[in-house]
Structure formats: C-alpha cells, structure tokens
Design an enzyme around this catalytic site. Structure first.
Site, PDB file in Angstrom:
ATOM      1  N   ILE A 266      59.877 -16.280 -85.239  1.00  0.00           N
ATOM      2  CA  ILE A 266      59.911 -16.252 -83.761  1.00  0.00           C
ATOM      3  C   ILE A 266      60.480 -17.588 -83.316  1.00  0.00           C
ATOM      4  O   ILE A 266      60.137 -18.643 -83.880  1.00  0.00           O
ATOM      5  CB  ILE A 266      58.516 -15.995 -83.139  1.00  0.00           C
ATOM      6  CG1 ILE A 266      58.616 -16.003 -81.599  1.00  0.00           C
ATOM      7  CG2 ILE A 266      57.473 -16.968 -83.625  1.00  0.00           C
ATOM      8  CD1 ILE A 266      57.369 -15.489 -80.882  1.00  0.00           C
TER       9      ILE A 266
ATOM     10  N   GLU B 179      52.863 -16.538 -91.182  1.00  0.00           N
ATOM     11  CA  GLU B 179      52.712 -17.836 -91.842  1.00  0.00           C
ATOM     12  C   GLU B 179      53.237 -18.902 -90.915  1.00  0.00           C
ATOM     13  O   GLU B 179      54.254 -18.699 -90.246  1.00  0.00           O
ATOM     14  CB  GLU B 179      53.534 -17.871 -93.135  1.00  0.00           C
ATOM     15  CG  GLU B 179      52.789 -17.321 -94.309  1.00  0.00           C
ATOM     16  CD  GLU B 179      53.713 -16.988 -95.459  1.00  0.00           C
ATOM     17  OE1 GLU B 179      54.873 -17.440 -95.460  1.00  0.00           O
ATOM     18  OE2 GLU B 179      53.261 -16.263 -96.344  1.00  0.00           O
TER      19      GLU B 179
ATOM     20  N   TYR C 294      49.593 -18.983 -81.465  1.00  0.00           N
ATOM     21  CA  TYR C 294      48.940 -17.931 -82.249  1.00  0.00           C
ATOM     22  C   TYR C 294      47.434 -17.903 -81.989  1.00  0.00           C
ATOM     23  O   TYR C 294      46.826 -16.837 -81.891  1.00  0.00           O
ATOM     24  CB  TYR C 294      49.225 -18.124 -83.742  1.00  0.00           C
ATOM     25  CG  TYR C 294      50.695 -18.110 -84.082  1.00  0.00           C
ATOM     26  CD1 TYR C 294      51.595 -17.275 -83.411  1.00  0.00           C
ATOM     27  CD2 TYR C 294      51.215 -18.938 -85.075  1.00  0.00           C
ATOM     28  CE1 TYR C 294      52.946 -17.271 -83.708  1.00  0.00           C
ATOM     29  CE2 TYR C 294      52.573 -18.935 -85.384  1.00  0.00           C
ATOM     30  CZ  TYR C 294      53.427 -18.102 -84.696  1.00  0.00           C
ATOM     31  OH  TYR C 294      54.767 -18.103 -84.995  1.00  0.00           O
TER      32      TYR C 294
HETATM   33  C1  LIG Z   1      56.400 -21.775 -81.135  1.00  0.00           C
HETATM   34  C2  LIG Z   1      57.300 -21.304 -79.989  1.00  0.00           C
HETATM   35  C3  LIG Z   1      57.907 -19.954 -80.374  1.00  0.00           C
HETATM   36  C4  LIG Z   1      56.419 -21.130 -78.719  1.00  0.00           C
HETATM   37  O1  LIG Z   1      57.219 -20.481 -77.728  1.00  0.00           O
HETATM   38  P1  LIG Z   1      57.003 -20.802 -76.168  1.00  0.00           P
HETATM   39  O2  LIG Z   1      57.788 -19.813 -75.414  1.00  0.00           O
HETATM   40  O3  LIG Z   1      57.279 -22.225 -75.907  1.00  0.00           O
HETATM   41  O4  LIG Z   1      55.432 -20.535 -75.994  1.00  0.00           O
HETATM   42  P2  LIG Z   1      54.711 -20.115 -74.632  1.00  0.00           P
HETATM   43  O5  LIG Z   1      55.324 -20.831 -73.486  1.00  0.00           O
HETATM   44  O6  LIG Z   1      54.635 -18.639 -74.546  1.00  0.00           O
HETATM   45  O7  LIG Z   1      53.265 -20.727 -74.885  1.00  0.00           O
HETATM   46  C5  LIG Z   1      52.104 -19.913 -74.948  1.00  0.00           C
HETATM   47  C6  LIG Z   1      50.943 -20.811 -75.334  1.00  0.00           C
HETATM   48  O8  LIG Z   1      51.155 -21.381 -76.627  1.00  0.00           O
HETATM   49  C7  LIG Z   1      50.663 -22.726 -76.640  1.00  0.00           C
HETATM   50  N1  LIG Z   1      51.785 -23.660 -76.781  1.00  0.00           N
HETATM   51  C8  LIG Z   1      53.115 -23.361 -76.796  1.00  0.00           C
HETATM   52  N2  LIG Z   1      53.831 -24.476 -76.988  1.00  0.00           N
HETATM   53  C9  LIG Z   1      52.962 -25.487 -77.096  1.00  0.00           C
HETATM   54  C10 LIG Z   1      53.111 -26.887 -77.305  1.00  0.00           C
HETATM   55  N3  LIG Z   1      54.329 -27.471 -77.443  1.00  0.00           N
HETATM   56  N4  LIG Z   1      51.991 -27.649 -77.380  1.00  0.00           N
HETATM   57  C11 LIG Z   1      50.765 -27.092 -77.245  1.00  0.00           C
HETATM   58  N5  LIG Z   1      50.560 -25.767 -77.034  1.00  0.00           N
HETATM   59  C12 LIG Z   1      51.640 -24.980 -76.966  1.00  0.00           C
HETATM   60  C13 LIG Z   1      49.978 -22.924 -75.299  1.00  0.00           C
HETATM   61  O9  LIG Z   1      48.629 -22.485 -75.437  1.00  0.00           O
HETATM   62  C14 LIG Z   1      50.751 -21.991 -74.416  1.00  0.00           C
HETATM   63  O10 LIG Z   1      50.059 -21.579 -73.272  1.00  0.00           O
HETATM   64  P3  LIG Z   1      50.084 -22.524 -71.951  1.00  0.00           P
HETATM   65  O11 LIG Z   1      51.513 -22.925 -71.729  1.00  0.00           O
HETATM   66  O12 LIG Z   1      49.534 -21.616 -70.892  1.00  0.00           O
HETATM   67  O13 LIG Z   1      49.221 -23.696 -72.270  1.00  0.00           O
HETATM   68  C15 LIG Z   1      58.398 -22.354 -79.650  1.00  0.00           C
HETATM   69  O14 LIG Z   1      57.802 -23.630 -79.514  1.00  0.00           O
HETATM   70  C16 LIG Z   1      59.498 -22.443 -80.711  1.00  0.00           C
HETATM   71  O15 LIG Z   1      60.452 -21.669 -80.687  1.00  0.00           O
HETATM   72  N6  LIG Z   1      59.364 -23.397 -81.658  1.00  0.00           N
HETATM   73  C17 LIG Z   1      60.404 -23.579 -82.692  1.00  0.00           C
HETATM   74  C18 LIG Z   1      60.387 -22.447 -83.701  1.00  0.00           C
HETATM   75  C19 LIG Z   1      59.019 -22.253 -84.327  1.00  0.00           C
HETATM   76  O16 LIG Z   1      58.320 -23.195 -84.665  1.00  0.00           O
HETATM   77  N7  LIG Z   1      58.632 -20.966 -84.486  1.00  0.00           N
HETATM   78  C20 LIG Z   1      57.351 -20.601 -85.073  1.00  0.00           C
HETATM   79  C21 LIG Z   1      57.429 -20.607 -86.553  1.00  0.00           C
HETATM   80  S1  LIG Z   1      55.881 -20.082 -87.294  1.00  0.00           S
END
Ligand SMILES: CC(C)(COP(=O)(O)OP(=O)(O)OC[C@H]1O[C@@H](n2cnc3c(N)ncnc32)[C@H](O)[C@@H]1OP(=O)(O)O)[C@@H](O)C(=O)NCCC(=O)NCCS
Length: 167
Positions: free
Chosen positions: A90, A124, A136
């Site tokens: 993701i 994972e 997650y």
């Molecule tokens: C992990 C990832 C997919 C999260 O996507 P996102 O769209 O930013 O996440 P969301 O905005 O839907 O966040 C939902 C919740 O997740 C948590 N969260 C997301 N990013 C966070 C951060 N940087 N720090 C702390 N909590 C975080 C929070 O609880 C958040 O809810 P809130 O904003 O109401 O506090 C994104 O950071 C990403 O693409 N990272 C790089 C690729 C990666 O690591 N993928 C996962 C591999 S296992």
C-alpha cells in the site's frame, strides 16, 4: 499535486493493469526497492489478486472511472488465497499523506473481503515504519509474529518485519 492542495473528494476504483504506470510511479515514492509496471502487472495477474486505486477527481463529470484530469493519490494490492488475504503493498503519494487516503483504501479492502467471505487479513510491516503501523493499529490490526532481520535496506541494518492480522 501541490503540498498545500486540499483533497476535497477521494474516489476508489479497481486498479487494473491499465493503471500499472500510475501505480509504479506512486510505488517509487514510498519504497527504495520499488516495483515497476511489469512487476505490478505480474502481481495483478495472479489468481485471487486485486488492487484498488484512490484518486482525486478532476473537473470532468464521471463516477466509478478515471479520466486524464484526475490526480492519483495511492493504491493497494491484495492477494486472496481461499479464505485468507494479504496486503502485498500500500502506498500513498507524499503530497496526499495524512489526508485519510490510506485509511479509505484499507476500509475498501476490508469491505470487499467481507463481501466475498474472506475472514482473515494479514500483512507485514517493517518495525521502524511508524506511519504504517499507526494506520494498521487504528484499523484493528495486531501483531501476531515477527520475522527477524527480514528487510535489508541499501546496506543498512537488517530490520524486523512484524506480521499483523486484523482481529
Ligand atoms: C503508510 C501510508 C500508506 C499511510 O497512508 P496515509 O494516507 O498517509 O494514511 P491516513 O492519512 O489514512 O492515516 C490514517 C491514520 O494512520 C495513522 N498515521 C498515518 N500516517 C501517520 C504518521 N506519519 N504518523 C503517525 N500516524 C500516522 C494515523 O492514526 C492516521 O489517522 P489520523 O490522521 O486521524 O491521526 C503512507 O504513509 C505511505 O504511503 N507510506 C510509504 C509506503 C509505506 O510505508 N507503505 C506501507 C508498507 S507496510
């Protein structure tokens, strides 16, 4: 997308092989060992695999499909085997992070799996990936195992992978 741009609306559609170039460009923003279009097509072509693509709709009038003015935000790839599924990857583009895109993609995955009678969802995650782990945990995943030294990044120290299940 501009860092300051607000996402007014998020649509989610099936990630078909036609979107592989878009998905590959997004994947590159999230991982050192990113996947190219061929790798994404290969994963999508495995029986039981599916993907979802989130985008911010452009000004064109459409629903449930994408057009050239749309802005891709992120995607998820899932593999289903019998009554069990695993998140293959993701990623959300950097400018769209922390806007709820990851959450919406995962919620769509969960509802798709529920509709198809798939009860178990696993993934994972590197134990140093705080953003992903927070996402997650918020979605009800809990750690059920750990693979020691599973990830090796550009000659850096080996990082454990946590195995998580939605409980
Ligand atoms: C992990 C990832 C997919 C999260 O996507 P996102 O769209 O930013 O996440 P969301 O905005 O839907 O966040 C939902 C919740 O997740 C948590 N969260 C997301 N990013 C966070 C951060 N940087 N720090 C702390 N909590 C975080 C929070 O609880 C958040 O809810 P809130 O904003 O109401 O506090 C994104 O950071 C990403 O693409 N990272 C790089 C690729 C990666 O690591 N993928 C996962 C591999 S296992």
């Amino acid at each position: 997308m501009d860092e300051a741009t607000r996402i007014e609306e998020i649509e989610v559609i099936a990630l078909t092989p036609a979107f592989a170039p878009v998905a590959a460009a997004l994947h590159q923003t999230g991982f050192d060992d990113f996947w190219d279009e061929n790798a994404i097509c290969d994963l999508l072509n495995v029986p039981g695999a599916f993907g979802l693509l989130a985008f911010a709709p452009g000004s064109g009038q459409h629903q449930g499909s994408a057009c050239a003015e749309d802005i891709p935000l992120g995607f998820v790839l899932v593999q289903v085997v019998l009554d069990e599924a695993e998140i293959n990857t993701i990623v959300v583009g950097p400018a769209a992070r922390r806007c709820g895109v990851g959450n919406i993609l995962m919620e769509n995955v969960v509802s798709h799996l529920q509709k198809h009678g798939v009860g178990r969802l696993l993934l994972e995650v590197a134990c140093d990936n705080a953003a992903a782990m927070a996402l997650y945990q918020k979605l009800g995943f809990a750690e059920i195992g750990r693979r020691r030294g599973y990830y090796r990044r550009n000659g850096g120290p080996a990082i454990d992978a946590l195995v998580m299940e939605r409980v």
